[in-house]
Design an enzyme around this catalytic site. Sequence first.
Site, short mmCIF file in Angstrom:
data_model
loop_
_atom_site.label_atom_id
_atom_site.label_comp_id
_atom_site.label_asym_id
_atom_site.label_seq_id
_atom_site.Cartn_x
_atom_site.Cartn_y
_atom_site.Cartn_z
N ASN A 36 0.84 -1.29 0.10
CA ASN A 36 0.15 -0.05 0.20
C ASN A 36 0.83 1.41 0.04
O ASN A 36 0.54 2.19 -0.63
CB ASN A 36 -0.82 0.14 1.30
CG ASN A 36 -1.82 -0.91 1.24
OD1 ASN A 36 -2.34 -1.63 0.29
ND2 ASN A 36 -2.52 -1.44 2.35
N TYR A 163 0.81 -3.13 14.98
CA TYR A 163 0.50 -4.24 15.48
C TYR A 163 -0.64 -4.97 14.98
O TYR A 163 -1.53 -4.56 14.78
CB TYR A 163 0.35 -3.91 16.94
CG TYR A 163 -0.16 -4.95 17.70
CD1 TYR A 163 0.87 -6.17 17.97
CD2 TYR A 163 -1.28 -5.09 18.24
CE1 TYR A 163 0.17 -7.26 18.84
CE2 TYR A 163 -1.82 -6.16 19.21
CZ TYR A 163 -0.81 -7.06 19.44
OH TYR A 163 -1.40 -8.13 20.12
N ARG A 164 -0.61 -6.49 14.80
CA ARG A 164 -1.74 -7.15 14.14
C ARG A 164 -1.96 -8.27 15.41
O ARG A 164 -1.26 -9.11 15.69
CB ARG A 164 -1.38 -7.98 13.00
CG ARG A 164 -1.28 -7.19 11.76
CD ARG A 164 -2.56 -6.52 11.31
NE ARG A 164 -2.40 -5.64 10.15
CZ ARG A 164 -2.43 -4.46 10.11
NH1 ARG A 164 -2.43 -3.51 11.39
NH2 ARG A 164 -2.50 -3.70 9.21
N LYS A 222 0.29 8.62 15.19
CA LYS A 222 -0.89 8.62 14.20
C LYS A 222 -2.21 8.64 15.13
O LYS A 222 -2.07 7.62 16.11
CB LYS A 222 -1.09 7.68 13.02
CG LYS A 222 -0.07 7.47 12.12
CD LYS A 222 -0.11 6.35 11.05
CE LYS A 222 0.44 5.04 11.83
NZ LYS A 222 0.26 4.13 11.15
N GLY A 251 -6.44 1.51 5.41
CA GLY A 251 -5.46 1.99 4.60
C GLY A 251 -4.88 3.31 5.01
O GLY A 251 -3.87 3.91 4.23
N ALA A 252 -5.63 3.99 6.07
CA ALA A 252 -5.26 5.33 6.46
C ALA A 252 -3.93 5.48 6.82
O ALA A 252 -3.14 6.47 6.38
CB ALA A 252 -6.11 5.96 7.52
N GLY A 253 -3.44 4.67 7.83
CA GLY A 253 -2.06 4.54 8.10
C GLY A 253 -0.93 4.38 7.22
O GLY A 253 -0.05 4.83 7.01
N ASP A 254 -1.08 3.40 6.12
CA ASP A 254 -0.28 3.03 5.19
C ASP A 254 -0.16 4.45 4.23
O ASP A 254 0.82 4.94 3.80
CB ASP A 254 -0.59 2.09 4.28
CG ASP A 254 -0.61 0.73 5.09
OD1 ASP A 254 0.07 0.74 6.10
OD2 ASP A 254 -1.63 -0.14 4.97
P1 ATP Z 1 -5.35 1.89 9.57
O1 ATP Z 1 -4.42 0.58 10.57
O2 ATP Z 1 -6.73 1.71 9.74
O3 ATP Z 1 -4.64 1.91 8.23
P2 ATP Z 1 -3.78 3.50 11.55
O4 ATP Z 1 -4.32 3.52 12.97
O5 ATP Z 1 -2.37 3.15 11.18
O6 ATP Z 1 -4.73 3.10 10.49
P3 ATP Z 1 -4.71 6.20 11.53
O7 ATP Z 1 -4.25 6.93 12.86
O8 ATP Z 1 -6.29 5.82 11.54
O9 ATP Z 1 -3.70 5.15 11.21
O10 ATP Z 1 -4.83 7.10 10.39
C1 ATP Z 1 -3.43 7.94 9.73
C2 ATP Z 1 -3.78 9.14 9.27
O11 ATP Z 1 -5.04 9.35 8.34
C3 ATP Z 1 -4.38 10.20 10.56
O12 ATP Z 1 -3.09 10.67 11.11
C4 ATP Z 1 -5.11 11.21 9.73
O13 ATP Z 1 -4.39 12.15 9.13
C5 ATP Z 1 -5.88 10.34 8.55
N1 ATP Z 1 -7.16 10.17 8.87
C6 ATP Z 1 -7.42 8.75 9.51
N2 ATP Z 1 -8.63 8.83 9.83
C7 ATP Z 1 -9.23 9.75 9.25
C8 ATP Z 1 -10.52 10.51 9.26
N3 ATP Z 1 -11.68 9.93 9.63
N4 ATP Z 1 -10.67 11.56 8.31
C9 ATP Z 1 -9.73 12.25 8.14
N5 ATP Z 1 -8.52 11.89 8.16
C10 ATP Z 1 -8.16 10.54 8.81
#
Ligand code: ATP
Length: 310
Positions: A36, A163-164, A222, A251-254
């Site tokens: 990703n 972490y998974r 994050k 996928g937000a984190g990636d």
């Molecule tokens: P995942 O494991 O679901 O991919 P994650 O826990 O690794 O996510 P998050 O902190 O959820 O990562 O998201 C990473 C970044 O994406 C956040 O720091 C933020 O900037 C953006 N983001 C996440 N959720 C939202 C949201 N609902 N609206 C806007 N931006 C978001």
Amino acid sequence: APEVVTIGETLASLRASGDLRVATPVSLSIAGAESNVAIGLARLGHAVRWAGVVGDDAFGRLITRTLRGEGVQTSSRTIASPTGMIVFTARPPTAITVDYHRRASAGSALDLADVEAAMADPPRILHLTGITPALSPSALAAVRAAIDRASEQGVQVCLDVNYRSRLWSRAEARATIAPLAARADLIIASDDELGLAVDVPSTDPRTGIDTLLGHATAVIVKRGSHGAAAYTRAGEVQVDAVAVSAIDPVGAGDAFVAGFLSGTLDGLPLVECMQRGALLGAFAVASIGDWEGLPLRTDLGRLDEEGVIR
Ligand code: ATP
């Protein structure tokens, strides 16, 4: 030479529209934290390579074709074991359940030879996650060897804790991930994962961050819709999330990592790297799928003030 190398397992991803037990339409794609990130970087025009192992089956070919189609260089080995799968089941209205079929998967056969191939032309950044070391003893050895190669070659190491809970307990994860984080230049974690990056967890997150900043140049935390923070020896930078109507959090984190690394490769100041990370995170949550909605460079300005992508 690629600017970034990522190494990990990519799975076939099946997204069911209803209850799988009674059969339901399913859509097929690919998913993997490291790939990703690779796709996010490639869409922004960066030279990036993904290395991993796929099965000699249609899913394996889907993975390499998709990555190549996205402009990611692949250093993939094909073996007889099946390509692993991740299955998302929607339980309306909003809950998503996830099932993995990855035990003895091709991707978990990652080993030292894959690392040698991946790192043959040294990149600027090696991106790894805390998922890969949980897959198998050979995958753990591969992650350690990749960090060894990177330090010999002067390549920066970025580690996303990721972490998974399906793969291991927090205690097991900490015992393996903390020594890896101790050798990384950039450590990325969500709030609840920070304690897994240090040997001795503390109730005060600042203690863990200070320990990591003993060697790392930055620690990034994050915080989902609350944005993200970067900690360096020079201080702290916070960014808000970009307001968007979120339809799929996966996928937000990636995406954030891809945006952050892209900014780093472009030589942007830390705050702008964080803003690009947050922007890509917003693109990811605004569309279905782990990576499908990620922007091309020309799309970066298309998320308007109302949080709509135009
Ligand atoms: P995942 O494991 O679901 O991919 P994650 O826990 O690794 O996510 P998050 O902190 O959820 O990562 O998201 C990473 C970044 O994406 C956040 O720091 C933020 O900037 C953006 N983001 C996440 N959720 C939202 C949201 N609902 N609206 C806007 N931006 C978001």
